[in-house]
Design an enzyme around this catalytic site. Structure first.
Site, PDB file in Angstrom:
ATOM      1  N   GLU A 263       2.028   9.794  14.185  1.00 46.04           N
ATOM      2  CA  GLU A 263       1.514   9.375  12.872  1.00 46.04           C
ATOM      3  C   GLU A 263       2.738   8.992  12.062  1.00 46.04           C
ATOM      4  OE1 GLU A 263       1.036   9.132   9.264  1.00 46.04           O
ATOM      5  OE2 GLU A 263       0.521  11.264   9.185  1.00 46.04           O
ATOM      6  N   CYS A 296       4.279  10.015   0.516  1.00 44.15           N
ATOM      7  CA  CYS A 296       3.098   9.987   1.381  1.00 44.15           C
ATOM      8  C   CYS A 296       3.218   8.800   2.320  1.00 44.15           C
ATOM      9  CB  CYS A 296       1.808   9.835   0.580  1.00 44.15           C
ATOM     10  SG  CYS A 296       1.408  11.197  -0.501  1.00 44.15           S
TER      11      CYS A 296
END
EC number: 1.2.1.3
Length: 496
Positions: A263, A296
């Site tokens: 990820e 993020c």
């Protein structure tokens, strides 16, 4: 010494583990190395923790292998679920402590940290519920054969988590791996090891046998590299930058071809159409980029606004960003704390300077806040072009660009003009526009009239250079299982 007494303004005094958690015990590293953990709010040293070297990785992997090949392999799915639920209950019981530790070494606002821990609880419970629902199937082929397909655990899983959501990533990784019957060696990020070690102290209390969950602190180039290339690790899962993801993929390929999920980074578009509720859109665009200090992977760092409302939107967005409270993470009204480290702080400031040098306009921010701690003002750039570094590259900080578009087709083209494809958002009142644009965007997650609203039931992961595989939801179970086909001959003769 493998623990030290620390104190936070939110939790008071507590016992902070500093050792490597192997076989349900905190131990010193084999080479006796330690490293400093820095408080990003004031740049002071919080404590030292033990550093895992290649020797320690070998020991942790051996512990995980012994557990996997031993009693854990025979553990019932129902009991695996109970253990995960026990762990979730302990997270919930210790929410104030865990949140405080997150704020201490990560710098995130305490209100946000509490939200993270609540999500950890939900994630662990969700996968606790999945543990006894992983099923196979029977496939009919011919009358004289009986065929079944079953899902089996992969084995020893190396897990390498990032510093932006230390405990949430801890839960995201451990939950599905344990539900599927694997054992784990998890490496925390060197910038933020404290929360992961406190969480590890709950593993034994939850009832897990020794060796099932091992948590080590160390550096990516040493411990992370050792996990990625280890010949007795069956699977590696990594969350972090695309650059490091490539390194891990190469290490896995050149060792034992271990399975890999990644990820990785993002440069996500946040698209606002002229028919959107502008005040609602501004709230979500603000949250989309400045939440968690902009740290993020799915941050909405490329804002595209339809030209008819562009000027109005820029003015209101600037005013909204200026209201974000930047400061002490333990203050109740703080929205944005410091960046996680000096390295990250310097990197972001370099990008801000690059934007200025390229001719972009700083609508607000663009400077350090204060003279102590790694605080950066929320920064918005306008008058940008698609070839600017601040538009093309992941900054991983409280910095966004904002540009105009004319038509729906333009918005889609701009949204997809990135090597990344982790997330995107569309703001509109028109359902047809929402669906058409969502379907056309090359991103693993598309939010409509919202942003950053992840949930443990929903899969999360990227297209293109944003990764391989999916975290969360039922999809994550595929990361930690392998498929076995069994075909049983019922007849006696070889043929006929």
């Amino acid at each position: 010494m493998t623990s030290v007494q620390l104190e936070t303004p939110h939790s008071g005094k507590y016992e902070q583990p500093t050792g490597l958690f192997i076989n349900n015990e905190f131990v010193k590293g084999q080479e006796g190395k330690t490293f400093d953990v820095i408080n990003p709010s004031d740049e002071s040293v919080i404590t030292q923790v033990h550093e895992a070297t290649e020797k320690d990785v070998d020991i942790a992997v051996a512990a995980a292998r012994k557990a996997f090949e031993g009693s854990w392999r025979q553990e019932t799915p129902e009991n695996r679920g109970k253990l995960l639920n026990n762990l979730a209950n302990l997270f919930e019981k210790n929410i104030d402590l865990l949140a405080a530790v997150e704020s201490l070494d990560n710098g995130k606002a305490i209100s946000m940290a509490k939200g993270d821990i609540s999500m950890c609880v939900g994630c662990l419970r969700y996968y606790g519920g999945w543990a006894d629902k992983i099923t196979g199937k029977v496939i009919d082929t011919t009358p004289d054969t009986f065929n079944y397909v079953k899902k089996e655990p992969i084995g020893v899983c190396g897990q390498i988590i990032p510093w932006n959501f230390p405990l949430l990533m801890w839960a995201w990784k451990i939950g599905p791996a344990i539900a599927c019957g694997n054992t784990v060696v998890l490496k925390t990020a060197e910038q933020t090891p404290l929360g992961g070690l406190v969480a590890a102290s709950l593993v034994k209390e939850a009832g897990f046998p020794p060796g099932v969950i091992n948590v080590i602190s160390g550096f990516g180039k040493v411990a992370g590299a050792a996990l990625s290339s280890h010949m007795d690790v069956d699977k590696v899962a990594f969350t972090g930058s695309t650059v490091v993801g490539r390194t891990i993929l190469k290490a896995a390929a050149s060792s034992n071809l271990k399975k890999v999920t990644l990820e990785l980074g993002g440069k996500s578009p946040n698209i606002v159409f002229e028919d959107a509720d502008i005040d609602n859109a501004i709230s979500w665009v603000n949250f989309g980029i400045f939440f968690n200090h902009g740290q993020c992977c799915c941050a909405g760092s490329r804002v595209y606004v339809q030209e008819s409302i562009y000027d109005k939107f820029v003015q209101k967005f600037k005013e909204r960003a200026q209201k974000n409270v930047v400061g002490d993470p333990f203050a109740a009204d703080t929205f944005q704390g410091p960046q996680v480290s000096k390295v990250q702080f310097d990197r972001i400031m370099e990008y801000i300077q690059a934007g200025k040098d390229a001719g972009a306009t700083v609508e607000t921010g663009g400077k350090r806040k204060g003279d102590k701690g790694y605080f950066i003002e929320p920064t918005i750039f306008s008058n940008v072009t698609e070839d600017m570094k601040i538009v093309k590259e992941e900054i991983f900080g409280p910095v966004c660009s904002i540009a105009k578009f004319k038509t729906k087709e333009d918005a889609i083209k701009l949204g997809n003009a990135s090597t990344y494809g982790l997330a995107a958002a569309v703001h509109t009142k028109n359902l047809n526009t929402a669906i058409e644009v969502s379907n056309a965007l090359k991103a693993g997650t598309v939010w409509v009239n919202t942003y950053n609203t992840l949930h443990h039931q929903m899969p999360f992961g990227g297209y293109k250079e944003s990764g391989i595989g999916r975290e969360l939801g039922e999809d994550a179970l595929a990361n930690y299982t392998q498929t076995k086909t069994v075909s049983i001959r019922l007849g006696d003769a070889l043929f006929g």
